[in-house]
Structure formats: structure tokens, C-alpha cells
Motif scaffolding. Sequence first.
Motif, mmCIF file in Angstrom:
data_model
loop_
_atom_site.group_PDB
_atom_site.id
_atom_site.type_symbol
_atom_site.label_atom_id
_atom_site.label_comp_id
_atom_site.label_asym_id
_atom_site.label_seq_id
_atom_site.Cartn_x
_atom_site.Cartn_y
_atom_site.Cartn_z
ATOM 1 N N GLY A 1 0.822 -1.205 0.000
ATOM 2 C CA GLY A 1 0.000 0.000 0.000
ATOM 3 C C GLY A 1 0.854 1.252 0.000
ATOM 4 N N LEU A 2 0.597 2.139 -0.949
ATOM 5 C CA LEU A 2 1.308 3.413 -1.039
ATOM 6 C C LEU A 2 0.339 4.514 -0.624
ATOM 7 N N VAL A 3 0.634 5.173 0.490
ATOM 8 C CA VAL A 3 -0.258 6.208 1.017
ATOM 9 C C VAL A 3 0.510 7.517 1.136
ATOM 10 N N GLY A 4 -0.221 8.613 1.084
ATOM 11 C CA GLY A 4 0.401 9.918 1.205
ATOM 12 C C GLY A 4 -0.595 11.010 0.898
ATOM 13 N N GLY B 1 2.904 12.185 -5.115
ATOM 14 C CA GLY B 1 3.617 11.467 -6.164
ATOM 15 C C GLY B 1 3.134 10.048 -6.380
ATOM 16 N N LYS B 2 2.006 9.681 -5.765
ATOM 17 C CA LYS B 2 1.516 8.301 -5.855
ATOM 18 C C LYS B 2 1.113 7.946 -7.292
ATOM 19 N N LEU C 1 4.382 8.089 1.560
ATOM 20 C CA LEU C 1 5.025 8.944 0.568
ATOM 21 C C LEU C 1 4.634 10.395 0.797
ATOM 22 N N ASP C 2 5.628 11.288 0.763
ATOM 23 C CA ASP C 2 5.345 12.725 0.867
ATOM 24 C C ASP C 2 6.365 13.476 0.029
ATOM 25 N N ARG C 3 5.873 14.362 -0.847
ATOM 26 C CA ARG C 3 6.727 15.153 -1.732
ATOM 27 C C ARG C 3 7.692 14.261 -2.516
#
Length: 655
Positions: A37-40, A45-46, A210-212
Motif C-alpha cells: 500500500g502506497l499512502v500519502g 507522487g503516488k 510517501l510525501d513530496r
Amino acid sequence: MTKPDPAIVARKLSRRFADLIAVDALNLTVKPGEIFGLVGPDGAGKTTTLRMLSSIMSPTSGTASIAGWDVATSPDRVKDNIAYMSQHFGLYVDLTVQENINFYADLYGVSRKGRTDRINELLNFSNMRRFKGRRAGNLSGGMKQKLQLVCSLIHTPRVLLLDEPTNGVDPVSRRDFWRILYRLVRQEVAILVTTAYLDEAERCNRVGLLDRGRILAQGTPDEVKQLLPGTILTVRTSEGRRAARLLRSSPGCKSANLFGDTVHVLTGDPDQARSTIYRVLHEAAVTIDDIRQQAASIEDVFVSELQDETGSARLGGGEIHSREQSDTSAPVRARPDAVNVDNLTRRFGTFTAVNRVSFSVPRGQIFGFLGPNGAGKSTCIRMLCGLLAPSGGTGSVAGFDITRQAEQIKKNIGYMSQKFSLYDDLTVEENIDFYGGIYGLGAEELTLRKSWAVEMAGLNQHRSSLTAILSGGWKQRLAMACAVLHRPPIVFLDEPTSGADPLSRRRFWDLIYSMAEQGVTIFVTTHYMEEAEYCERLALIYNGRIIAMGTPRDLKTGVMKDTILDIRCPRPQDIMDRLAGLPEVREIALFGAGLHAVVDHTKRAETAIRNECTNAGHRLEGLEQVIPDMEDVFVSLIEAEERNEKDARSYIADV
């Protein structure tokens, strides 16, 4: 036994757009049979990451491979091994549901043999069987989302890339969707999913925050949760918004954030914080229903890592002071009605989308409209906004008749639809100017209102940005700014936070409370059951009929009669089917990182569940009766309606 090679590999994967670094040296691997899981936050940038992995977009630097094939040098091989569901519907609006599914089945080379069974399975899971003859262009936004899910899952790829696949999808369908994903995992499919529902992140094998464009944290959900610097105490109260604000500045409370009807307090010393909470809220005459220590959630970590240093959600540069949550026991008819409908009906040919609906909404109330996809929510709102003529019944909005005075209604409301009415080839500021002109704002007033709207929505840095390049979350903020530019007394919000990250959703609700405090009536639909808790009154619509109405507390304690057991264990999906077969368990479903079971006899069910877990060699970490939340209520009432319909059809068939 040799370990299988990773199905997805990214090494220092980067993407630039002029001076903007959208993805910055990203590293990740996903194995066959794993859900990552990719969260942000919005714009993290997801989507760009998934577009590079699917060979739709070329990386600026770094490398990536899918099933062993390089995404830059072997794009055709990559596309042969993936299914990719983007946020933008890849549907043919002039084709029916069935025709769209058949088209994708042909595209993916799905054999004709067994295809019908697969299609029927997916139509059943999505509750779209009865719509298979309807054109895709005539579906609601949520139903289009579900159809795209069905089309993406029509074949079994080696790698499945899902970009926020359950946005706008109701809780019942979301639970069914995750059952499908677990089935694919058992077939060794590697799944990379981005999601705005952080309870879904709890169900992944591993998670990346993920952030920025950079990964801040990566690991199993338990490993990521250990990053939280302290312990979580949850405070259940009917005045959650007020309690959160009081506790944010209290000693021993690092942060206090509202989650549905509870306040999550982060503290380094639980005993001291508990005493502080009792003292502070008692002095403020805030009633406490319950305080307990609770394991941190992924959303706790998300909010802690990404909220600003003051511990509060902000809109632009200024905090909005929202009103206290209303005493929901007070009579709701004390204020004049802003919306009033009686037997409102809308038919499309032989199909009845809204069936004799009656309700009223007092001025200044936050009224929530809940229901599964295709239940009639958006159709009802379009009639109230003067955009669609009723087939029957009567109604008024802001004192104007919905049948005879549609133009007057349009001048006195703000409307934010699921399909944002924005112009992609205009900048943010130009879109606001355009709507200011439509609403008849003079030059001086427009200048003042535009400054307010840009600040309110946090769009200062995007004033000159083309709307087309904004992420979905930023577009939502712009759509909200345009909808309230002219200070309307009534605002209709049709799933305004669908796909927004948790912090953005908090910002939206700060704004909603601020507007309601000034007497603005808010009529909102949502599939986030946490947000349903923030409404003063709720109506639940199913198949065009209102099946329940009341305050959130009324629905949880009065309408909801079921007993709920919360079950905590590793990999709950592995034991769910066995527990579902117990005679003591009436229903069971995934709930965050665990399971919720509906039972009739608590003690008997607890004993049976413990024994079954022991017999299966499955470690049970927690089992307790809990107060139902709005998702439990929603699922219970909808499933009861579906059972009644099934029984009625069986009775008719027997007769």
C-alpha cells in the motif's frame, strides 16, 4: 526452496516536471502474492509512480521493472503482465456495462470458456448485475468506479496496479473488493495499491508513506505504527470537536485529533494524560462516554507525520475556528427549514431512481445523505439544485419551489458535484474569476472573495497553475472555493472529499463547520463513515427509498440492534471464512486491521471464536464487544435490506 524474484522493483526512480520533483529517488520492491500500500497526501507522487511503473510515463532517472521487464526499454512486455486501474475512468460511455466488460475481456485475451462465470462473479461482488444493460455514461460516479474495478479484474495479471480503486465506493462494496484482492494474492499476483482509506492500508502486507515524492517510512503496518512517538488514548464523547480543541493545548497531550466520534490523544505518559483529560473536560462540562488505551493505526501515524507543527489541521495559512458539535438531543425543528421535500420521486423510463422520499433540513444544519452506489443520492441532489425535474412529489429549497423556480434556487445555492465543473485549460485564478462572473459578483467584491477563497482552500501557491495539472485533491479544493464564492445560504456537496487524504478531509470539515456556524445549511453525501459522525443528522437511502434517519447516536444506539465483536489477529483474511461458518456468528467482515462479527449471544460467540482460532492455529490477539460505529450501522442496514429483497424475490418465485 528459492524465493521468487520480486514482481515490482524500483531503484532511485525519479520524475521531474520542470522545477517540480514529483517522485524523488524512490526505492521499493513488491513480491508475488504481496499487497503493498502506497499512502500519502494529495500531490505526494503516488499517481506519478504508478504511471511510470505501467510504462505510461517515462522516468527522468532511475530504473523500474515489472515481472522482470524494464519499464523504459520493454513497455509492451510490461503491459502484457499488468492490469492498471487509473483514477480516470477508462470506460466507453456509449457502451453498456456488459459491453464494457466484454471489451476489456477481449482486450486482455480472456478465454470465452469460463468468461461468463467470471463476469457474473464480478457483477455480484459489485452489486451491478441489475445495471448490466445500462450505458456507462448514465451511471453515477461511484458506479463508474465500480465498473472500472470489474473491468480491471476481468483477467488475472502477474502485477495489479490500482490507483485509489475504491474512491467513491460504498463500504459494503469496499469490503467485497478486498475479498477479491485476497483471492488474487492466493494466485501469487503482486498488488501495488494507492488508497485514501487508511483502514485499507492496514490490510496490506507492507506500507509506504510517501510525501513530496520521497518515502518517509516503509514496512509492515505494525512496523510503521511503531514510528508513532507515544501512546494513543481514545476519548469517546458527543462533543468530540470541542474536546479535541481543548486537549490540544493541555499538558501531557502531544496532539489531539478527531476520528469519527472519538478523539485520539497522543501522549508519552498515558496515566498522566488520562488524569488531564478527565480534569480538562470536566471543567469544560464536556461529557465523557469512555476513555481507553488503543493500539495506534496507520492513520494516527499519517496525521502525526504530516500535520503542521501546531497539531491542528489548517486551511491555507489561517486556522478556521469551527463551532461546537450540536447537542443532538435538541429538537431539530427549532430552526426554519432550508430544504423540505414530500414524496419526491424521479423515474428514468421504467427505472425509479428516487422513490417517494420525504425529509426536511433546518437552516444551519449539517445534513448527511448516505447510501450505496446507485441508491439515488446524486439524483436527489440534482433535483434539489434545480438541475433535474422531479417525476412526482413536491419540494422547496431556500423557500423556492423545486419544480417552478429552478433558476431562483440556482442563485441561492452552492453545488459541488462528483464531476468537478472546472475548466482544465484555465488557471486556478481564472476558474474563480469565471464563477465570480456567473454569480454576478462586481469587480471589487470578486477581488475580496477571490482572496478569501484562495486562502480558504490553501491554493495560494497554485493561483497561476493550470487546473489540468492539479492533483485530484487540489481540484477538490478549487471546486469547493468556486461553489461558495458567492456566499450561498445552502451548499450541496456530493462526495466532496472522495479521494482526499485524511488531512485534506479534516480541512474540508473545518470549513464546513465554519460555514454552518454562520448559518449556512450543508447537505453532504459521503462514503467516509467517519465523516458521517460529523453530521448533525443523517438519512440512509437504499434503492431510492429512505430506510433510516436520525442523529448518528440515534442510528448507532436505536436503529442498530446488533451486537458487534471486534476480533484482532494476524492476517484476519485467513481466518475470516472459518469464523463465518460458525453458527454463533451471523455476519463477519474485514474492519481496518481486524474483523467485526455480528452475533446474537456474546458469550457463546466469544467461546466459539476462541476455540476456532485455537483449532486453526491462528493467534487471537484481542476479542471484545464494541459500540457499533457508522460503518457497522451502514453495512448492517444495507445487508438487511438486501436479505429482505432476496426473500421477497424467492417468495414471488415460489408463488
